[in-house]
Design a protein around this motif. Sequence first.
Motif, short mmCIF file in Angstrom:
data_model
loop_
_atom_site.label_atom_id
_atom_site.label_comp_id
_atom_site.label_asym_id
_atom_site.label_seq_id
_atom_site.Cartn_x
_atom_site.Cartn_y
_atom_site.Cartn_z
N ARG A 21 0.81 -1.22 0.00
CA ARG A 21 0.00 0.00 0.00
C ARG A 21 0.84 1.28 0.00
NH1 ARG A 21 -4.02 -2.47 4.32
NH2 ARG A 21 -5.23 -3.74 2.90
N SER A 22 1.94 1.25 -0.72
CA SER A 22 2.81 2.42 -0.91
C SER A 22 3.45 2.95 0.36
CB SER A 22 2.04 3.55 -1.61
OG SER A 22 1.58 3.13 -2.86
N SER A 50 1.18 5.73 3.46
CA SER A 50 0.80 5.91 2.06
C SER A 50 0.48 7.36 1.71
CB SER A 50 -0.41 5.02 1.73
OG SER A 50 -1.50 5.37 2.55
N LEU A 51 0.28 8.21 2.71
CA LEU A 51 0.04 9.64 2.47
C LEU A 51 1.34 10.43 2.44
CD1 LEU A 51 -3.04 10.14 4.81
CD2 LEU A 51 -3.03 9.80 2.33
N GLY A 52 2.47 9.73 2.61
CA GLY A 52 3.77 10.40 2.58
C GLY A 52 4.13 11.08 3.88
#
Length: 135
Positions: A81-82, A115-117
């Motif tokens: 999921r990144s 995943s939102l960085g």
Amino acid sequence: MAKRSIIAQSIGLLLLAACTTPDSLKDFDSTTWKNDRFGCDNQRAELVDDFELIRKEMYGKKEYVVRNVLGKPDSEELMERSQRIYFYYIEPGAQCQDRRTRMSEANRVQVRINSLGKVSEITYYKPVTETAKPE
């Protein structure tokens, strides 16, 4: 035309300001940390106490803030999921002889980027346990 130029300059300044290091993290000696790639010069080990002072403030910060403060990670792992984990060695180890091998057993800071960085977790590979308090 002048109105577009002013708008473009304003947007440029906002973007530039967004990529700076927050004031609360500026007291950390980023230059020394960044120059001690893979922790081989043992300078990062001397900065662990200073790092501990800013560690909690890094939670929720964007990935670019981590890179501004700590530099390029010594290694990174891509998760599902990144999500990513950045690794920063804080002591010399096998990574100093061969940087292309897999992860060394040397102690390191592990920064999890969601995943939102944003930073969601910062841990140590080998946490230092506090000595037991006398009863």
